[in-house]
Design a protein around this motif. Structure first.
Motif, PDB file in Angstrom:
ATOM      1  N   LEU A 150      45.725  31.508  47.843  1.00  0.00           N
ATOM      2  CA  LEU A 150      46.597  30.365  47.560  1.00  0.00           C
ATOM      3  C   LEU A 150      48.001  30.836  47.187  1.00  0.00           C
ATOM      4  CD1 LEU A 150      44.204  27.974  45.578  1.00  0.00           C
ATOM      5  CD2 LEU A 150      44.906  27.816  47.975  1.00  0.00           C
ATOM      6  N   ARG A 151      48.065  31.930  46.425  1.00  0.00           N
ATOM      7  CA  ARG A 151      49.388  32.481  46.091  1.00  0.00           C
ATOM      8  C   ARG A 151      50.118  32.916  47.360  1.00  0.00           C
ATOM      9  NH1 ARG A 151      49.175  38.028  43.014  1.00  0.00           N
ATOM     10  NH2 ARG A 151      48.491  38.594  45.125  1.00  0.00           N
ATOM     11  N   ASP A 152      49.396  33.574  48.266  1.00  0.00           N
ATOM     12  CA  ASP A 152      50.020  34.018  49.514  1.00  0.00           C
ATOM     13  C   ASP A 152      50.471  32.833  50.368  1.00  0.00           C
ATOM     14  OD1 ASP A 152      49.450  36.560  48.672  1.00  0.00           O
ATOM     15  OD2 ASP A 152      47.785  36.899  50.073  1.00  0.00           O
ATOM     16  N   ALA A 153      49.823  31.669  50.174  1.00  0.00           N
ATOM     17  CA  ALA A 153      50.213  30.462  50.912  1.00  0.00           C
ATOM     18  C   ALA A 153      51.385  29.740  50.254  1.00  0.00           C
ATOM     19  CB  ALA A 153      49.021  29.520  51.022  1.00  0.00           C
ATOM     20  N   GLY A 154      51.904  30.309  49.168  1.00  0.00           N
ATOM     21  CA  GLY A 154      53.084  29.743  48.528  1.00  0.00           C
ATOM     22  C   GLY A 154      52.808  28.818  47.364  1.00  0.00           C
ATOM     23  N   TRP A 155      51.556  28.730  46.928  1.00  0.00           N
ATOM     24  CA  TRP A 155      51.221  27.868  45.802  1.00  0.00           C
ATOM     25  C   TRP A 155      51.466  28.607  44.482  1.00  0.00           C
ATOM     26  CZ3 TRP A 155      46.929  23.751  46.325  1.00  0.00           C
ATOM     27  CH2 TRP A 155      46.940  23.190  47.609  1.00  0.00           C
ATOM     28  N   SER A 156      51.704  27.841  43.439  1.00  0.00           N
ATOM     29  CA  SER A 156      51.824  28.397  42.099  1.00  0.00           C
ATOM     30  C   SER A 156      50.423  28.584  41.523  1.00  0.00           C
ATOM     31  CB  SER A 156      52.640  27.462  41.198  1.00  0.00           C
ATOM     32  OG  SER A 156      52.598  27.902  39.853  1.00  0.00           O
ATOM     33  N   VAL A 157      50.051  29.828  41.191  1.00  0.00           N
ATOM     34  CA  VAL A 157      48.670  30.120  40.788  1.00  0.00           C
ATOM     35  C   VAL A 157      48.675  30.946  39.500  1.00  0.00           C
ATOM     36  CG1 VAL A 157      46.477  31.183  41.448  1.00  0.00           C
ATOM     37  CG2 VAL A 157      47.943  30.154  43.208  1.00  0.00           C
ATOM     38  N   LYS A 158      47.829  30.519  38.561  1.00  0.00           N
ATOM     39  CA  LYS A 158      47.529  31.322  37.380  1.00  0.00           C
ATOM     40  C   LYS A 158      46.035  31.584  37.351  1.00  0.00           C
ATOM     41  CE  LYS A 158      51.332  29.871  34.372  1.00  0.00           C
ATOM     42  NZ  LYS A 158      51.707  29.261  33.064  1.00  0.00           N
ATOM     43  N   LEU A 159      45.668  32.793  36.946  1.00  0.00           N
ATOM     44  CA  LEU A 159      44.262  33.196  36.916  1.00  0.00           C
ATOM     45  C   LEU A 159      43.915  33.701  35.532  1.00  0.00           C
ATOM     46  CD1 LEU A 159      42.300  35.224  39.541  1.00  0.00           C
ATOM     47  CD2 LEU A 159      42.362  36.059  37.189  1.00  0.00           C
ATOM     48  N   THR A 160      42.744  33.291  35.045  1.00  0.00           N
ATOM     49  CA  THR A 160      42.212  33.865  33.814  1.00  0.00           C
ATOM     50  C   THR A 160      40.838  34.441  34.112  1.00  0.00           C
ATOM     51  OG1 THR A 160      41.713  33.483  31.478  1.00  0.00           O
ATOM     52  CG2 THR A 160      41.207  31.678  32.999  1.00  0.00           C
ATOM     53  N   PHE A 161      40.604  35.672  33.632  1.00  0.00           N
ATOM     54  CA  PHE A 161      39.344  36.369  33.862  1.00  0.00           C
ATOM     55  C   PHE A 161      38.609  36.500  32.533  1.00  0.00           C
ATOM     56  CE2 PHE A 161      37.386  40.795  34.227  1.00  0.00           C
ATOM     57  CZ  PHE A 161      36.168  40.296  34.660  1.00  0.00           C
ATOM     58  N   GLN A 162      37.456  35.861  32.455  1.00  0.00           N
ATOM     59  CA  GLN A 162      36.655  35.891  31.236  1.00  0.00           C
ATOM     60  C   GLN A 162      35.525  36.904  31.408  1.00  0.00           C
ATOM     61  OE1 GLN A 162      37.570  33.784  28.477  1.00  0.00           O
ATOM     62  NE2 GLN A 162      39.335  33.753  29.838  1.00  0.00           N
ATOM     63  N   GLY A 163      35.802  38.152  31.088  1.00  0.00           N
ATOM     64  CA  GLY A 163      34.794  39.193  31.241  1.00  0.00           C
ATOM     65  C   GLY A 163      35.422  40.562  31.105  1.00  0.00           C
ATOM     66  N   ALA A 164      34.596  41.578  31.312  1.00  0.00           N
ATOM     67  CA  ALA A 164      35.050  42.962  31.224  1.00  0.00           C
ATOM     68  C   ALA A 164      35.171  43.541  32.623  1.00  0.00           C
ATOM     69  CB  ALA A 164      34.081  43.790  30.382  1.00  0.00           C
ATOM     70  N   ARG A 165      36.334  44.114  32.944  1.00  0.00           N
ATOM     71  CA  ARG A 165      36.568  44.662  34.274  1.00  0.00           C
ATOM     72  C   ARG A 165      35.515  45.695  34.661  1.00  0.00           C
ATOM     73  NH1 ARG A 165      41.172  45.765  37.804  1.00  0.00           N
ATOM     74  NH2 ARG A 165      42.419  44.359  36.532  1.00  0.00           N
ATOM     75  N   GLU A 166      35.114  46.516  33.680  1.00  0.00           N
ATOM     76  CA  GLU A 166      34.173  47.600  33.993  1.00  0.00           C
ATOM     77  C   GLU A 166      32.774  47.083  34.352  1.00  0.00           C
ATOM     78  OE1 GLU A 166      34.495  47.180  29.483  1.00  0.00           O
ATOM     79  OE2 GLU A 166      35.850  47.281  31.202  1.00  0.00           O
ATOM     80  N   LYS A 167      32.494  45.820  34.035  1.00  0.00           N
ATOM     81  CA  LYS A 167      31.188  45.256  34.362  1.00  0.00           C
ATOM     82  C   LYS A 167      31.173  44.560  35.721  1.00  0.00           C
ATOM     83  CE  LYS A 167      29.513  44.733  29.630  1.00  0.00           C
ATOM     84  NZ  LYS A 167      28.929  43.801  28.622  1.00  0.00           N
ATOM     85  N   LEU A 168      32.318  44.476  36.366  1.00  0.00           N
ATOM     86  CA  LEU A 168      32.378  43.868  37.694  1.00  0.00           C
ATOM     87  C   LEU A 168      31.741  44.790  38.728  1.00  0.00           C
ATOM     88  CD1 LEU A 168      36.042  42.525  37.741  1.00  0.00           C
ATOM     89  CD2 LEU A 168      33.962  41.125  37.686  1.00  0.00           C
ATOM     90  N   GLY A 169      31.139  44.182  39.772  1.00  0.00           N
ATOM     91  CA  GLY A 169      30.689  44.969  40.902  1.00  0.00           C
ATOM     92  C   GLY A 169      31.876  45.547  41.657  1.00  0.00           C
ATOM     93  N   ASP A 170      31.602  46.505  42.532  1.00  0.00           N
ATOM     94  CA  ASP A 170      32.685  47.192  43.247  1.00  0.00           C
ATOM     95  C   ASP A 170      33.538  46.218  44.049  1.00  0.00           C
ATOM     96  OD1 ASP A 170      31.868  49.590  42.229  1.00  0.00           O
ATOM     97  OD2 ASP A 170      30.746  50.198  44.031  1.00  0.00           O
ATOM     98  N   ALA A 171      32.881  45.284  44.786  1.00  0.00           N
ATOM     99  CA  ALA A 171      33.643  44.368  45.631  1.00  0.00           C
ATOM    100  C   ALA A 171      34.525  43.460  44.789  1.00  0.00           C
ATOM    101  CB  ALA A 171      32.692  43.532  46.491  1.00  0.00           C
ATOM    102  N   ALA A 172      33.993  42.934  43.704  1.00  0.00           N
ATOM    103  CA  ALA A 172      34.779  42.045  42.851  1.00  0.00           C
ATOM    104  C   ALA A 172      35.934  42.801  42.201  1.00  0.00           C
ATOM    105  CB  ALA A 172      33.882  41.417  41.780  1.00  0.00           C
TER     106      ALA A 172
END
Length: 490
Positions: free
Chosen positions: A73-95
């Motif tokens: 959506l950001r690449d399409a020119g929209w205004s985007v904010k993201l919040t991530f509720q979690g620990a980066r190290e617990k994400l799978g490789d793809a995520a």
């Protein structure tokens, strides 16, 4: 019943298996996640005008899909904010890789909720395996209180994708965008009411993995069954003769509704039978319906009388029990509704043993929740609706149709169908009697018990939808049946 895979439903566990088998066949998980995010982004780009978007991501693959949506959506020119509720190290490789591609720091939750006009919810999706509590429950509460449109990825977080139950607290979405196959929770209440508009997209999961999963659950629709055709050289008896047991002189309306519905559903002949006094009371109200005061054993000697509907308004007594057992022993197709079920509440085994002994492929039981609980008291009634209907069908040897806004139909071999097209206006006296009659008409015409139950439930809901306004009464459903049957036959 036709096993059209487009109608197949997968539980979250089965969906996980489909993902895993596809990855084992060489499709990268990174690519599947990219495709999932693209499907969601395309939906938003199609149905929403450009606006400020807040994307709320959780710690699993559902959150990974959210990272992709935010970037696209950001690449399409929209205004985007993201919040991530979690620990980066617990994400799978793809995520984790997709979070890296997002690139910017995530925003505080307060800013995302306050500054966004549209929210994209990617906290847990259908994969939730426990109740939502604590911080996430509070976040969902705050999201709902914004009253802003929410697009949920896969399934609104907090809804059990297998049962439709609310697990603690759940997101109320305007729309839900799912992948490959829909989930039972998209159709079962209360989950259905949280999902909003449901959209399905394909993300590269391989169709060839489905036989390995062997799912046995579908959502209902005309693609699953075939209406019996009218033969050019046919006659009324070739379309079946449906017998409907009348209640007494003061309780005949339910049977009359049922009989008219069976006739409108295409049975060649329909007769009310029972005590003479009851039929005399029926006579001024029927024209096309015949009246048969003969004893049931005499009626069953005529093989052309191929279907019976027993129970509506009949009185839950010993005489009704005997009639039910006699009809099953004569190997007739039967719809057992209302009093015909209550009559066996004290001894359901007698009914089930009879069904199994004489063959239950054309025996359809149509309980509502109370009748179901009395007839199947030995089951774990706390199990999800799909599983308890599946168990009930296996226990009874019959096709079991558990009525409701999310009607569930089970066969003894484990197949289950969810019917979810019933509008709220169907909650009116006599509606269930009409349903029993429609199923009876389909059985008389030669459909299998399971197909007749599925077709009957769908046509019943479609007729009410066609009526489409408040004030619906049971006879209005019948008035819509000819158009519905024509549409189903095309």
């Amino acid at each position: 019943m036709k096993k059209e895979s487009e109608h197949l439903l997968l539980t979250p566990d089965q969906m996980g298996t489909a993902d895993r088998l596809t990855i084992q066949k060489g499709v990268p998980e990174f690519e599947l996640m990219q495709n999932a995010g693209q499907v969601v982004a395309d939906y938003i780009l199609t149905y929403f005008a450009p606006c400020a978007v807040g994307v709320l991501c959780g710690p699993g693959n559902n959150g990974g899909d959210g990272f992709v949506v935010a970037r696209l959506l950001r690449d399409a020119g929209w205004s985007v904010k993201l919040t991530f509720q979690g620990a980066r190290e617990k994400l799978g490789d793809a995520a984790r890789k997709h979070l890296d591609l997002w690139g910017t720091d995530d925003s505080p939750v307060n800013d995302v909720l306050a500054d966004s006009e549209l929210l994209v919810e990617a906290l847990f999706g259908a994969g939730l395996d426990r109740d939502v509590t604590g911080t996430f429950a509070e976040l969902i509460k705050r999201m709902n209180r914004t009253h802003k449109p929410i697009v949920a990825i896969d399934m609104p977080s907090g809804i059990d994708g297998a049962t439709g139950e609310v697990r603690g607290r759940a997101v109320r979405a305007l729309a839900s965008v799912s992948f490959f196959r829909l989930k039972p929770g998209h159709f079962l209440l209360p989950g259905k009411s949280y999902c909003g508009n449901v959209h399905l997209g394909q993300i590269g999961i391989l169709e060839s993995v489905l036989p390995r999963i062997d799912a046995q659950l579908w959502y209902n629709g005309p693609d699953l069954w075939t209406m019996p055709p009218y033969e050019a050289g046919g006659h009324k008896y070739s379309r079946g003769h449906c017998l409907v047991l009348s209640g007494d002189e003061l309780s005949g309306g339910a049977a009359r509704l049922c009989a008219m519905a069976a006739l409108r559903s295409g049975a060649g002949l329909v007769s009310l039978f029972g005590e003479r006094g009851a039929l005399v009371a029926q006579a001024p109200h029927v024209t096309e319906i015949m009246l048969k005061p003969e004893p049931l054993d005499e009626l069953l000697k005529d093989e052309r009388n191929n279907c019976l509907v027993l129970g509506p308004g009949a009185g839950a007594n010993a005489k009704l029990r005997d009639r039910v057992l006699a009809a099953i022993a004569a190997k007739r197709a039967c719809v057992l509704d209302a009093d015909a079920l209550t009559a066996f509440a004290g001894d359901p085994k007698a009914l089930f043993d009879h069904i199994k002994r004489y063959g239950g492929d054309k025996i359809v039981l149509t309980p509502h929740d109370g009748e179901f609980a009395r007839l199947f008291a030995g089951l774990d009634l706390a199990a999800g609706k799909v599983e308890k209907v599946r168990q009930a069908a296996h226990m009874s040897g019959a096709q079991v149709l558990l009525k409701g806004a999310d009607t569930v139909i089970g066969a003894p071999d484990g197949r289950v169908v969810i019917n979810a097209n019933a509008p709220a206006i169907l909650a009116t006296a006599g509606s269930g009697d009409v349903l029993a009659g429609i199923i009876g008409g389909m059985l008389a015409r030669g459909m299998s018990g399971f197909d007749a139950a599925c077709a009957g439930a769908f046509i019943h809901g479609a007729a009410a939808q066609q009526f489409g306004k408040e004030g619906l009464i049971a006879s209005d459903i019948m008035a819509e049946l000819p158009d519905m049957l024509m549409a189903m036959s095309e």
